[in-house]
Design a protein around this motif. Sequence first.
Motif, PDB file in Angstrom:
ATOM      1  N   MET A   1       0.826  -1.197   0.000  1.00  0.00           N
ATOM      2  CA  MET A   1       0.000   0.000   0.000  1.00  0.00           C
ATOM      3  C   MET A   1       0.866   1.255   0.000  1.00  0.00           C
ATOM      4  O   MET A   1       1.698   1.438   0.878  1.00  0.00           O
ATOM      5  N   GLU A   2       0.666   2.110  -0.991  1.00  0.00           N
ATOM      6  CA  GLU A   2       1.453   3.339  -1.027  1.00  0.00           C
ATOM      7  C   GLU A   2       0.586   4.535  -0.663  1.00  0.00           C
ATOM      8  O   GLU A   2      -0.531   4.671  -1.147  1.00  0.00           O
ATOM      9  N   PHE A   3       1.127   5.378   0.190  1.00  0.00           N
ATOM     10  CA  PHE A   3       0.369   6.537   0.626  1.00  0.00           C
ATOM     11  C   PHE A   3       0.998   7.802   0.090  1.00  0.00           C
ATOM     12  O   PHE A   3       2.219   7.923   0.079  1.00  0.00           O
ATOM     13  N   SER A   4       0.150   8.743  -0.333  1.00  0.00           N
ATOM     14  CA  SER A   4       0.714  10.003  -0.810  1.00  0.00           C
ATOM     15  C   SER A   4       1.080  10.885   0.378  1.00  0.00           C
ATOM     16  O   SER A   4       1.814  11.844   0.250  1.00  0.00           O
ATOM     17  N   SER A   5       0.573  10.549   1.563  1.00  0.00           N
ATOM     18  CA  SER A   5       0.824  11.380   2.741  1.00  0.00           C
ATOM     19  C   SER A   5       1.590  10.598   3.807  1.00  0.00           C
ATOM     20  O   SER A   5       1.199   9.508   4.211  1.00  0.00           O
ATOM     21  N   LYS A   6       2.687  11.153   4.254  1.00  0.00           N
ATOM     22  CA  LYS A   6       3.501  10.519   5.304  1.00  0.00           C
ATOM     23  C   LYS A   6       2.730  10.461   6.625  1.00  0.00           C
ATOM     24  O   LYS A   6       2.887   9.538   7.412  1.00  0.00           O
ATOM     25  N   LEU A   7       1.916  11.488   6.860  1.00  0.00           N
ATOM     26  CA  LEU A   7       1.150  11.551   8.113  1.00  0.00           C
ATOM     27  C   LEU A   7       0.169  10.392   8.176  1.00  0.00           C
ATOM     28  O   LEU A   7       0.015   9.732   9.206  1.00  0.00           O
ATOM     29  N   ILE A   8      -0.518  10.148   7.055  1.00  0.00           N
ATOM     30  CA  ILE A   8      -1.468   9.037   6.983  1.00  0.00           C
ATOM     31  C   ILE A   8      -0.726   7.712   7.121  1.00  0.00           C
ATOM     32  O   ILE A   8      -1.145   6.827   7.854  1.00  0.00           O
ATOM     33  N   LYS A  10       2.059   6.998   8.624  1.00  0.00           N
ATOM     34  CA  LYS A  10       2.501   6.748  10.006  1.00  0.00           C
ATOM     35  C   LYS A  10       1.310   6.339  10.879  1.00  0.00           C
ATOM     36  O   LYS A  10       1.392   5.382  11.656  1.00  0.00           O
ATOM     37  N   ALA A  11       0.195   7.054  10.720  1.00  0.00           N
ATOM     38  CA  ALA A  11      -0.994   6.748  11.520  1.00  0.00           C
ATOM     39  C   ALA A  11      -1.522   5.348  11.198  1.00  0.00           C
ATOM     40  O   ALA A  11      -1.896   4.592  12.100  1.00  0.00           O
ATOM     41  N   LEU A  27      -6.685   2.071   7.635  1.00  0.00           N
ATOM     42  CA  LEU A  27      -6.947   3.240   6.780  1.00  0.00           C
ATOM     43  C   LEU A  27      -8.419   3.652   6.870  1.00  0.00           C
ATOM     44  O   LEU A  27      -8.739   4.839   6.946  1.00  0.00           O
ATOM     45  N   ILE A  30      -8.944   5.490  10.056  1.00  0.00           N
ATOM     46  CA  ILE A  30      -8.331   6.813  10.027  1.00  0.00           C
ATOM     47  C   ILE A  30      -9.127   7.773   9.150  1.00  0.00           C
ATOM     48  O   ILE A  30      -9.299   8.948   9.484  1.00  0.00           O
TER      49      ILE A  30
ATOM     50  N   PHE B  18     -15.566   4.095  16.416  1.00  0.00           N
ATOM     51  CA  PHE B  18     -15.133   3.760  15.052  1.00  0.00           C
ATOM     52  C   PHE B  18     -16.194   2.871  14.411  1.00  0.00           C
ATOM     53  O   PHE B  18     -16.772   2.016  15.090  1.00  0.00           O
ATOM     54  N   ALA B  47       0.875   9.874  16.703  1.00  0.00           N
ATOM     55  CA  ALA B  47       0.676   9.748  15.252  1.00  0.00           C
ATOM     56  C   ALA B  47      -0.737  10.177  14.864  1.00  0.00           C
ATOM     57  O   ALA B  47      -0.933  10.893  13.884  1.00  0.00           O
ATOM     58  N   LEU B  48      -1.730   9.745  15.647  1.00  0.00           N
ATOM     59  CA  LEU B  48      -3.121  10.080  15.330  1.00  0.00           C
ATOM     60  C   LEU B  48      -3.367  11.581  15.466  1.00  0.00           C
ATOM     61  O   LEU B  48      -3.956  12.219  14.597  1.00  0.00           O
ATOM     62  N   MET B  51      -1.498  13.554  12.767  1.00  0.00           N
ATOM     63  CA  MET B  51      -2.159  13.345  11.478  1.00  0.00           C
ATOM     64  C   MET B  51      -3.402  14.218  11.389  1.00  0.00           C
ATOM     65  O   MET B  51      -3.616  14.942  10.420  1.00  0.00           O
ATOM     66  N   ILE B  55      -2.921  17.241   8.732  1.00  0.00           N
ATOM     67  CA  ILE B  55      -3.289  16.789   7.388  1.00  0.00           C
ATOM     68  C   ILE B  55      -4.056  17.892   6.668  1.00  0.00           C
ATOM     69  O   ILE B  55      -4.797  18.654   7.291  1.00  0.00           O
ATOM     70  N   SER B  65      -3.436  15.341   1.680  1.00  0.00           N
ATOM     71  CA  SER B  65      -2.083  15.751   1.324  1.00  0.00           C
ATOM     72  C   SER B  65      -1.350  16.327   2.531  1.00  0.00           C
ATOM     73  O   SER B  65      -1.969  16.831   3.461  1.00  0.00           O
ATOM     74  N   ASP B  66      -0.030  16.243   2.512  1.00  0.00           N
ATOM     75  CA  ASP B  66       0.762  16.884   3.570  1.00  0.00           C
ATOM     76  C   ASP B  66       1.012  18.350   3.241  1.00  0.00           C
ATOM     77  O   ASP B  66       1.435  19.120   4.087  1.00  0.00           O
ATOM     78  N   GLU B  71       0.671  16.181  -4.384  1.00  0.00           N
ATOM     79  CA  GLU B  71       1.749  15.830  -5.310  1.00  0.00           C
ATOM     80  C   GLU B  71       1.247  15.620  -6.731  1.00  0.00           C
ATOM     81  O   GLU B  71       1.933  15.950  -7.693  1.00  0.00           O
ATOM     82  N   MET B  93      -5.642   5.951  -4.369  1.00  0.00           N
ATOM     83  CA  MET B  93      -4.537   5.024  -4.156  1.00  0.00           C
ATOM     84  C   MET B  93      -4.659   3.807  -5.066  1.00  0.00           C
ATOM     85  O   MET B  93      -3.674   3.360  -5.659  1.00  0.00           O
ATOM     86  N   ASN B  97      -2.048   2.885  -8.062  1.00  0.00           N
ATOM     87  CA  ASN B  97      -1.308   1.623  -8.018  1.00  0.00           C
ATOM     88  C   ASN B  97      -1.318   0.877  -9.351  1.00  0.00           C
ATOM     89  O   ASN B  97      -0.432   0.062  -9.606  1.00  0.00           O
TER      90      ASN B  97
END
Lengths: 206, 206
Positions: A1-8, A10-11, A27, A30, B18, B47-48, B51, B55, B65-66, B71, B93, B97
Amino acid sequence: MEFSSKLIEKAVDEMAQFPGVGKRTALRLILHLLKQPKEHTTSLVTALQKMREEIKFCASCYNISDTDVCEICVNASRDKTLICVVEDIRDVMAIENTGQYRGMYHVLGGKISPIEGIGPDDLTIESLIDKVQTGAVKELVFALSSTIEGDTTNFYIFRRIENCKIKITTIARGIAVGDELEYADEITLGRSILHRIPFESSLKST
Amino acid sequence: MEFSSKLIEKAVDEMAQFPGVGKRTALRLILHLLKQPKEHTTSLVTALQKMREEIKFCASCYNISDTDVCEICVNASRDKTLICVVEDIRDVMAIENTGQYRGMYHVLGGKISPIEGIGPDDLTIESLIDKVQTGAVKELVFALSSTIEGDTTNFYIFRRIENCKIKITTIARGIAVGDELEYADEITLGRSILHRIPFESSLKST
């Protein structure tokens, strides 16, 4: 899984460390937080942090408690000579909910499991044995789940205290109230028959 | 469910908010935290919180996005005249991919759903229509899930922009690559046949 956001990312990684929670579920959880107001996350985060920082384990029975000694242990009306041995606090809650038990508890914090690398020293077994050896306990009730690990743990404790003059019992196994016999597994039904009780006793038990 | 600890009760209540997480699951997750060192909870909580606080939603496509603009939107090599309309960042995503798409996205943030009380104004539809009306967009690709809500949303957007001179397409529905025809549902198989493509095109697509 690739995320465009580092914050997401990490969470998600943090949430995915919970047992049974994969990255996709993490995900989803979150994204739920992101749809809610920020205060929602603050409230969740504060509750978790406060709980982890301030929660105590009862110095006597190892139940989870807000105080040094838990409510059950300080309750003078409960039978101090009777101890029910359980795996974790969920079992304490389950038994308390029945309203049928007025003794004490001892929370082991797990079961002996060589596969998972959990030995007797990782549990609160020594403290239980110390309690028994003071001579103040008359009966120990095993209430661990009946798995290989549960049986091993029961047997280990039994061997350590078999010379102490106390009664050692285990909770009854049998067909659940309301269940049909035909759908019960053989082992449970077999035990139900083997450990049958006088009919009169069954009248008293509710 | 009764808890002997107010701290646990509060934490369970928070976790149980949740979607798909009941009180029992919440308790299981929280007991997991208690078995881990305190640093583990601190790390999760940080982290939560970070984020949620930091975010951003891309000012152009509403992707998460960060940075102020994501991007994908700042990438000069992507086709600005092609916009793919999706529900949330998971769809972005998924499409990213595949490596098959070089256009832009527009994240609606949900689908029109009268039952859940979600109307067009709760989504980023106006902003999408503004983009289309500038005349810079040549093609809009609908990539919402094919449910009643997805179809309603597609149709709502279609009606709002049908007078604009742009191409409106939707992603192909059909039998998944590798799937057996006999297990496919009739609607999907029906669409697969109806919207068949020249054999030569299928040779190019990988």
